[in-house]
Enzyme design. Sequence first.
Site, PDB file in Angstrom:
ATOM      1  N   ARG A  57       0.796   1.809   0.080  1.00 44.87           N
ATOM      2  CA  ARG A  57      -0.161   2.417   1.027  1.00 44.87           C
ATOM      3  C   ARG A  57      -1.580   1.986   0.671  1.00 44.87           C
ATOM      4  O   ARG A  57      -2.402   1.755   1.556  1.00 44.87           O
ATOM      5  CB  ARG A  57      -0.017   3.937   0.989  1.00 44.87           C
ATOM      6  CG  ARG A  57      -0.847   4.629   2.038  1.00 44.87           C
ATOM      7  CD  ARG A  57      -0.471   6.072   2.192  1.00 44.87           C
ATOM      8  NE  ARG A  57      -0.760   6.858   0.992  1.00 44.87           N
ATOM      9  CZ  ARG A  57      -0.485   8.148   0.862  1.00 44.87           C
ATOM     10  NH1 ARG A  57       0.098   8.798   1.853  1.00 44.87           N
ATOM     11  NH2 ARG A  57      -0.774   8.800  -0.246  1.00 44.87           N
ATOM     12  N   LYS A  66      -5.866   5.830   3.739  1.00 46.57           N
ATOM     13  CA  LYS A  66      -6.412   6.898   2.891  1.00 46.57           C
ATOM     14  C   LYS A  66      -7.791   6.499   2.380  1.00 46.57           C
ATOM     15  O   LYS A  66      -8.045   6.398   1.170  1.00 46.57           O
ATOM     16  CB  LYS A  66      -5.437   7.185   1.736  1.00 46.57           C
ATOM     17  CG  LYS A  66      -5.463   8.651   1.327  1.00 46.57           C
ATOM     18  CD  LYS A  66      -4.246   9.027   0.541  1.00 46.57           C
ATOM     19  CE  LYS A  66      -4.386  10.375  -0.125  1.00 46.57           C
ATOM     20  NZ  LYS A  66      -4.582  11.501   0.786  1.00 46.57           N
ATOM     21  N   GLU A  96      -2.791  16.488  12.262  1.00 47.11           N
ATOM     22  CA  GLU A  96      -2.489  16.937  10.901  1.00 47.11           C
ATOM     23  C   GLU A  96      -3.560  17.910  10.467  1.00 47.11           C
ATOM     24  O   GLU A  96      -4.518  18.180  11.203  1.00 47.11           O
ATOM     25  CB  GLU A  96      -2.376  15.744   9.947  1.00 47.11           C
ATOM     26  CG  GLU A  96      -3.590  14.861   9.873  1.00 47.11           C
ATOM     27  CD  GLU A  96      -3.362  13.644   8.959  1.00 47.11           C
ATOM     28  OE1 GLU A  96      -2.824  12.642   9.452  1.00 47.11           O
ATOM     29  OE2 GLU A  96      -3.730  13.699   7.780  1.00 47.11           O
TER      30      GLU A  96
END
Length: 399
Positions: free
Chosen positions: A144, A246, A282
């Site tokens: 990621r 992220k 989210e």
Amino acid sequence: MLFRPASIRMRMGMRSVGTHSRRCLPNMQDGGGGGCSLLQSRWKSSLPQLDPVDRSDDDNNGGDIDWDNLGFGLTPTDYMYVMRCSQGEGGFSRGELSRYGNIELSPSSGILNYGQGLFEGLKAYARADRPGYMLFRPEENARRMQVGAERMCMPSPSVEQFVHAVKQTVLANGRWVPPQGKGALYIRPLLIGSGAILGLAPAPEYTFMIYASPVGTYFKEGMAAINLVVEEEFHRAMPGGTGGVKTIANYAPVLKAQMDAKSRGFADVLYLDSVHKRYVEEASSCNLFVLKGDTLATPATAGTILPGITRRSIIELARDRGYQVEERLVSIDDLVSADEVFCTGTAVGVTPVSTVTYQGTRYEFRTGEDSLSRMLYNTLTSIQMGVAEDKKGWIVAVD
Ligand code: COI
């Protein structure tokens, strides 16, 4: 085998990092990153200051820490891991442990000026069966980070480098790993543009760092179900933006909504999509699942949703239990009519949601022993803590 001081030095001496290189840096123009020859001198001044490894206080196992009351506050531990990459070098190299402490950064570093940075979060657990530790799917965090680095025009460590660095950090901070059942060592890898840059361009140097802290539950509610509120003014992400990676820059913008919600007694907010304002995305710190009958739905990761590693694991575990799991748009109507709602993330684990407030109406959901979220929580944590057999190969041993 448990970590011993000498092994840090030996492992570092033998280190295999630096053998894995990915072409390091985006092509930097003179007006941006500056020439490579300049880098070596600039680089030195912007390096974190590394102290020699000293484990003289190793016998003080975990210091005075109250393992029974760990929340999610920072407890500084002994060591951090630092590895750098600058233009002209083939990739990241020279990773090493140093005493945990402040780092030195140029005021004009890419991270400080333009937010060029990513972070990750993963946890190490103490083994029950023998001395040593367990990591949960660390390669997924590494991958990621690579995807995020591509989006943010940064070089990234290889998967091997990342996992090696995580292991070193855990071993060096072994005394801070909570005893079984008391929590975990939260590991925070960071990848930042540490090189100096004035014009808007990728930084000429990057630093990959890892620090760690023992943690317990994320929300102040502990293991109890949380109350959420749907946020209608602020959005977390937009199509084409960076919501799906992220990046550090995704997190400060949610603070206002989160703080407002907390002041009204909610644990966090649920964001709606920024186009239609009717699909839930989210929460500030975690992914969302809604259960209706035997169908579990979670917002699809189509660019605005963080592809959580806990999220993906829960999808697999729920399918194993015979639930139909759908990754799709989840409307506000799906949410308010759900039987169960829960959140997932490394920090939050699997957290049940007891109520969601939307436009002033409070909707209640099933929680407790018989809930799916409790079953999934039990299954996941048993694997993570080594209590259940790791049939999926998700656990990486550190010893
Ligand atoms: C994590 O779950 O590890 C995260 O990165 C969320 C963070 C806001 C604590």
